[in-house]
Design an enzyme around this catalytic site. Structure first.
Site: not given
Lengths: 601, 832
Positions: A69, A71, A73-74, A158, A179, A204, A415
């Site tokens: 996705h 975000h 951090d991904h 999410h 996530d 996660e 995670h």
């Protein structure tokens, strides 16, 4: 031994903060997510890609990269990985992720490069070039990466476009959740996966030990706080990032304003409502059922109460709500507004997301009220400060629910924090009786697999079985004899005759032989007759024959008597048999070794 | 002056200031208290960064003496049983940083702190040791402290080296790698202290630490466990890569027989690591490569390894100038095997002069391996093509470089991939089946084909190149990524197509190619896939940039529908495509291939391209197209295609833009305008434009009035207080330029009446505090000059030069944040 290997590759010496996982499955290498850590300003923000392969090109080593996705951090390290580190292979993500990713990456690029003056960061062009390498996928569409590797996306909730991915090579498979959220929220549905029974589920575990209060409660709390503040004439500042949570909060406020018939202005700082409108309209199928249903009558993303913000509005008297970027109050418009409003206790700032250390957002969230700004100025914060987490991760209950849905053979937790994960690991192992792993960053988990290899059975062989009157039963395994041949990379079980024919081979017979010494002074012919009579009397169920040439046969076993060259009182019996009659052959030999019964005189 | 100021600021953040000293005891107390949690995992990393800069700038011993809480922290953590892994790892690394200085090392040794942390009594028995971060911290701590002879004795005495040996096989690849690096570091330090300058080392000559490590490496090389062999090879690879003293030559002499013995095993253990080692030794400037042992081992390795395993060795050898010619030729032959197989299979005539003849090309075992499976074939072909691409531009590549056969081979590969090759043999048929539609091979083959454009090729092959490129550009099966590569490769081949020197016209076959290309591009511009539309527009822009002046090209382009289609894409739903369309249209206008826009006052222009651009600038919801418009406007202004009304309109729109990059580009446009009005900026101005006649001094009032009329000054002064630092910085630069240019005029004016500045200054003050609602009245030239004089722009420039996160980065801020966030954990789990 076939195996699946999984290595979280977050970055040397760190534990949490970004996602990047290497998976090897049946000789294929896949990188799952390529996140960055916003807390660092140097190379530590990216995963250490030098560990992926010590030898050879990344593009040759990795078969593909999958992004779950948008975000950061991904996906935050993706342009760095593809345009600066040199990965040139395919990248898979869903259509909404591909559309929204560049906006977030662009936001962060501007912060990093232009505001902080950092070098070695990707450019706008690099973000675009990276996005052009993306192959966008639809939900539930099986995508062939190559002849052997296939992937399939499942809905993860999410955020808009978030997906779980099944990675499959032959009969082996891994599911990576990214996530996800197991409860529907205001604009998205709950994650769902079919009973795909993967060898491994990588999930996660952010909220591994938490049973979270419902998101509705948090939303009510948020609305109450905003409402109370504007009621008493205060101003509310909500620092946000370009896309994602901001739109969720907009829908929330819009609906509330409509219901309560409020007139207090809501502003959005950077033309983002249009963007949100555009993307949510474009990807309406990704939202939840309610939004899809009402879309025809009223587009939830066309906001009546939310207007574009102009810098001059910040000085207007009276209450208002302003969404402003960036989300961590470290620069730009949100910080400028914060400075103006911080001194008034009637006002409120609501931080709806993570703030890295050092930012004003981080400081006020940790309770600091006197902030040193540029030029040694001190800003006294009198306004109220609230933190509201709206992040939509599955809690412990949700994770268990997903494990139950997918029915994996093994589970791997990522995670999350080690202690919390330990608790969940035990719970999963107890309840589902599957192995659960929680590798530390840089540690490899290796799972042996026993891949099933499909074998075709020839019609002839099946017919022969049928002819023997053995009807197949659907759920009962049964033994079938035949010859296994491999032709054109396929395995087939055929009759030995067919195998010989197909492979162009001649038939050879293999016989076992054995010599037995028998004390008997009679002539060979007589000895043979005695053997025949003896065997005939013992082996009543078998076909024993005395052949004209003097030899005796029992099924395929042949016994011939000959005189001993040196000892005329001894006869040498030559026994031979085929492998089909091995048992009988051995029995017969042992029988003969015991000698013949005394002949009647 | 500037330098001094920056220097002071720099130093003050390095040394321990009283405020930090005051905060440290509290922080140490928090860290030593297992009930307190430090929320953000980046904080401890940043704290270590800071201590590193502090210890590099001043005496660690002094630091510890002045801040006894630090030693207390080390001691307390040693005593704790339930210390968190994060804190323990931090403390180990911190102790290592302090002990890097010998006198501080001695100081810590007196208290037996180092033994407690790194020796036998260390944290090995604790639960925390099972956490990789702690093991990693232990290694990093040791790495930091191993800087002096006392450290070597310490390592020897406390048994740390044996533990490092065992950590080489750690379950965490970060720990294992760090352990390996540490061994190399210890070995190097040990040799620096001991045997520097020795021509050859006999057994007894190696210092104790080094001897221990070398013995371990030797044992590992003899081990039957592949993992141990790998570890030994990795240590040696790093050693030869990093250490270039003469002892490394002796080391190689000693270890070479053991390394060579690995080749006698079946299968060869750790083949990849062995290749790395051989290349590392071969690259070493110290190891005497003339002896031949190295090359002999390399040659044996080449013979023993499979083609995919040997790939990196082949490439490495071919990059080495000192590699013996025979070995290079052999390596090159091996490298070319897959292409030889392709050519042999697809060419009717046997033997291919110059490249692939000889035994290598026809090796049936090699062919069998190559074709054994699709994965093997694709993998090997990709590796070969990528390696050739890497070698092609290098001066040390094999000479003569077989340009033509390589070109033929890569064209054939591309034809096999798109199904246009006619299989001439059964092998070719299999190749066709294997490569058909293979995107991986297509991508790398197109890249290599692009690189081959650098060499000179026979015309018939060039024609084949263009033909195959056209096929790829035309084919509906080409993936967007492959298409993009095909565009890039085409661009690389176009300029190198043969043309007569001095002739500005296109050669007939290039023209023919372009004529065939344009209908393809037209189709591509209408693709449903945005990536394709965008790549096509980018390609078109490059084509115009390159060929835009040539008459034939212009005619062909104008005969096509390309300009209209590109213009239509200004309204594309995808913002990237809109931005590329803006750039392409801008380029068309610059080259006179589209109606030149006139003033916005002109009604035709309003409806034309300028109108469209202004519409995008004021209404497009995405930043990319607006930024592209500003870039085009700046280009136009530089080319003299814009006027005063244009400036006024653009600045008015751009000053309201929400994207600060667009505002910053607006200031860039303003600077170009200023430069044209006032002449070149003095020195190091990046905005160099064609020299123009600058306005004479007497014209200055008129110029200033114009600036005021187009609201450039209003825009610039407002931007000076922009909430986004880069905008304010650009504006500051612009105003400084204006002040410098008008300085002579100001001197003349000083004797005259002083203008009333009060109202202007009051507006500026309000803007400074963020109240930007109030407009600035039209300014008289005198007022402008007076304001510029009255402002301390240099000071502002210095302030702005500090990055916006300088407060974030300060150690005080870090310590305060850490103290404030103790036990606040909730927002950590959140995502961005």
């Amino acid at each position: 031994m076939p195996e699946i290997r999984v290595t979280p590759l977050v970055g040397a010496g760190q534990d949490v903060g970004r996602s990047c996982i290497l998976v090897s499955i049946a000789g294929k290498n896949v990188m799952l997510d390529c996140g960055m850590h916003m807390g660092f300003n140097d190379d530590r923000r990216f995963p250490d890609f030098s560990y992926i392969t010590q030898n050879g090109r990344l593009t040759d080593f990795l078969d593909c990269v999958i992004i779950s996705h948008f975000h950061l951090d991904h996906c935050g390290a993706l342009p760095y990985f593809s345009e600066m580190v040199g990965y040139d292979g395919p990248i898979y993500m869903t259509h909404p992720t591909q559309a929204i990713c560049p906006i977030l990456l662009e936001d962060y690029r501007k912060i990093a490069v232009d505001k902080k003056g950092e070098a070695n960061f990707f450019t706008s062009q690099m973000i675009k070039d990276c996005m052009k390498k993306v192959v966008a996928v639809h939900l539930h569409q099986t995508v062939q990466v190559d002849d052997e590797l296939e992937i399939k996306a499942y809905y993860a909730g999410h955020v808009l476009g978030a997906a779980m991915f099944q990675i499959k090579v032959g009969s082996e498979s891994v599911v990576y959740t990214g996530d996800y959220n197991m409860t529907p929220d205001r604009h998205l549905g709950a994650a769902w996966i079919d009973k795909c029974r993967p060898n491994l589920l990588i999930t996660e575990s952010t909220y591994a030990t938490t049973i979270r209060d419902s998101k509705r409660c948090r939303e009510r709390d948020f609305l109450k706080k905003v409402h109370e503040t504007v009621e008493r004439g205060g101003k509310v500042l909500i620092p946000v990032f370009a896309l994602g949570r901001a739109q969720e909060l907009c829908i929330l406020l819009e609906t509330f304003w409509e219901r309560m018939n409020l007139k207090v202005p809501i502003y959005f700082s950077t033309g983002l409502t249009e963007k949100a409108n555009h993307y949510y309209k474009l990807f309406i199928t990704w939202t939840n059922q309610k939004i899809r249903k009402t879309f025809v009558q009223r587009n939830m993303f066309e906001f009546k109460h939310i207007k574009a913000f102009d810098r001059a509005f910040a000085d207007n008297p009276g209450p208002m709500v302003v969404f402003a970027t960036p989300g961590m109050l470290h620069a730009g418009q949100s910080l400028q507004i914060f400075r103006k409003w911080a001194g008034n206790e009637k006002n409120m700032v609501i931080m709806p997301g993570y703030c890295v250390q050092g930012t004003v957002g981080h400081k006020i969230l940790s309770g600091q009220r006197k902030l040193e700004m540029e030029g040694r100025q001190v800003l006294e914060v009198k306004m109220q400060v609230e933190y509201m987490s709206f992040s939509a991760h599955a809690d412990a209950k949700g994770i268990m629910q997903l494990v139950g849905q997918a029915e994996p053979e093994n589970v791997l937790l990522v995670h999350g924090e080690a202690k919390k994960m330990e608790f969940l690991k035990q719970k999963i192992e107890q309840e589902f009786r599957v192995s659960c792993y929680m590798p530390a960053n840089g540690e490899t988990v290796t799972l042996p697999t026993s891949p099933s290899i499909p074998v075709g059975i020839s019609l002839g062989l099946l017919k022969r079985e049928m002819a023997q009157g053995l009807l197949p039963e659907a759920k009962k395994p049964r033994l079938l004899h035949g010859t296994l041949i491999m032709k054109d990379s396929n395995f087939r079980l055929v009759s030995s005759e067919q195998a010989l024919k197909e492979l162009g081979l001649a038939e050879h017979q293999l016989r076992f032989t054995c010599r037995v010494h028998l004390h008997d002074t009679r002539k060979e012919q007589e000895t043979a007759t005695r053997i025949y009579s003896h065997l005939k009397s013992i082996l009543k169920d078998h076909c024993v024959q005395h052949l004209p040439d003097g030899s005796v046969t029992v099924e395929s076993i042949l016994v011939q008597a000959a005189a001993h060259s040196e000892d005329p009182g001894t006869k040498v019996l030559l026994v031979s048999w085929t492998y089909q009659d091995e048992e009988l052959g051995s029995y017969l030999t042992s029988l003969l070794k015991k000698g013949l019964p005394q002949a009647p005189s | 002056m500037d330098g001094t100021r920056t220097g002071e600021a720099g130093t003050s953040s390095l040394i321990m200031d009283p405020e930090c000293s005051r905060l440290l005891p509290d922080l140490c107390a928090v860290l030593a208290d297992p009930r307190q949690l430090v929320a953000d995992d980046t904080c401890l990393e940043k704290l270590l960064d800071w201590f590193k800069t502090v210890t590099e700038a001043e005496s660690s011993l002094l630091l510890l003496q002045e801040n006894p809480c630090l030693v207390e922290l080390l001691a307390q953590v040693l005593k704790l049983q339930d210390v968190s892994s994060r804190v323990l790892s931090f403390v180990l690394r911190l102790a290592g940083l302090f002990a890097a200085q010998e006198h501080c090392f001695q100081y810590l040794q007196q208290g037996e702190l180092l033994l407690g942390l790194f020796g036998e009594a260390g944290p090995f028995g604790q639960a925390a040791w099972t956490v990789p971060t702690v093991r990693s911290g232990w290694i990093q701590g040791l790495h930091s402290l191993t800087q002096h002879p006392s450290a070597l004795d310490f390592l020897e005495d406390c048994g740390a080296i044996d533990r490092v040996f065992s950590l080489q096989g750690d379950s965490s690849l970060f720990v294992a790698s760090a352990a390996s690096q540490l061994l190399v570091h210890i070995l190097a330090l040990s040799m620096r202290g001991g045997a520097e300058g020795y021509p050859r080392h006999q057994n007894g000559d190696w210092p104790l630490c080094a001897q221990k490590i070398i013995n371990h490496v030797e044992e590992s090389l003899c081990s039957l466990a592949t993992s141990q062999v790998t570890q030994a090879l990795n240590v040696l690879t790093t050693t030869f890569g990093r250490c270039h003293s003469s002892w490394t030559d002796a080391l190689w002499v000693r270890l070479h027989p053991l390394v060579a013995r690995l080749l006698e095993r079946e299968p060869i253990p750790a083949a990849h690591s062995l290749v790395d080692l051989l290349l590392s030794v071969a690259r070493s400037p110290v190891v005497c490569s003339e002896e031949g042992s190295l090359w002999e081992t390399a040659a044996r390795t080449l013979n023993r390894l499979s083609q995919p395993q040997a790939g990196p060795l082949i490439l490495g050898l071919l990059k080495l100038q000192q590699c013996p010619q025979a070995l290079r030729t052999r390596a090159f032959g091996l490298l070319l095997q897959p292409l030889a197989c392709v050519l042999n299979a697809t060419t009717q005539a046997p033997g291919l002069p110059g490249l692939l003849d000889g035994p290598v090309g026809g090796d049936s075992a090699a062919v069998d391996t190559f074709l054994s499976s699709k994965a093997a074939c694709v993998g090997l072909l990709c590796q070969t093509l990528a390696h050739l691409e890497e070698l092609q531009p290098l001066p040390q590549r094999l000479s003569p470089w077989p340009q033509a056969p390589l070109l033929g081979a890569v064209v054939t590969v591309l034809q096999l991939c798109n199904g246009s090759a006619a299989p001439a043999s059964s092998v070719a048929g299999r190749l066709c089946g294997t490569l058909a539609g293979c995107v991986r091979v297509q991508r790398v083959a197109l890249d290599f084909l692009g690189t081959l454009s650098e060499g000179s090729s026979p015309p018939e092959l060039v024609a084949q190149v263009f033909a195959v490129l056209l096929e790829y550009l035309e084919s509906p099966d080409s993936s967007p990524m492959v298409l993009r590569k095909a565009f890039q490769t085409t661009l690389r081949w176009l300029p190198s197509s043969p043309k007569t020197p001095g002739c500005s016209e296109l050669r007939p076959h290039t023209l023919l190619f372009l004529r065939e290309l344009f209908p393809v591009l037209q189709k591509r511009l209408c693709s449903p896939c945005w990536e394709v539309r965008d790549s096509t527009l980018e390609f078109l822009t490059q084509l115009i940039r390159h060929w835009g002046e040539q008459a034939d090209f212009r005619h062909t382009l104008l005969d096509s529908e390309m300009p209209e289609l590109a213009q239509q894409l200004l309204r594309d739903p995808e913002s990237y495509v809109r931005a590329s369309a803006v750039t392409a249209m801008g380029q068309l206008c610059s080259r006179g291939l589209h109606a030149i826009p006139t003033s916005p006052d002109n009604p035709e222009a309003q409806q034309g391209l300028l109108g469209e651009f202004l519409h995008i600038l004021s209404t497009d919801s995405e930043g990319f197209p607006r930024r592209a418009v500003m870039q085009v406007f700046t280009e136009w202004l530089k080319d003299g295609l814009a006027d005063v009304v244009f400036m006024a309109t653009v600045l008015q729109v751009v000053s309201r833009d929400l994207d600060w990059e667009v505002r910053a580009q607006g200031l860039e446009l303003a600077l170009v305008f200023l430069t044209q009005m006032l002449g070149q900026p003095s020195l190091h101005c990046p905005y160099a434009v064609a020299p123009r006649e600058a306005a004479p001094l007497s014209q200055l009032p008129k110029v200033l009035q114009t600036l005021s009329r187009v609201r450039l000054l209003d825009f610039a002064f407002r931007a000076l207080f922009d909430c986004d630092r880069p905008v304010a910085q650009k504006s500051c630069d612009l105003l400084l330029f204006l002040r410098d240019k008008t300085a002579p005029y100001s001197c003349l004016q000083e004797a005259g009446d002083s203008p009333d500045l009060a109202s202007v200054e009051s507006v500026l003050r309000r803007w400074r505090v963020g109240e930007q609602g109030q407009p600035l009245e039209d300014l008289e030239p005198e007022s402008v000059l007076a304001i510029l004089r009255s402002m301390d722009l240099e000071d502002l420039q210095d302030t702005l030069a500090e990055s916006s996160d300088h407060v974030e980065k300060s150690p005080q801020s870090l310590l305060q944040d850490m103290l404030a966030t103790v036990s606040i954990l909730e927002n950590e789990a959140d995502c961005y």
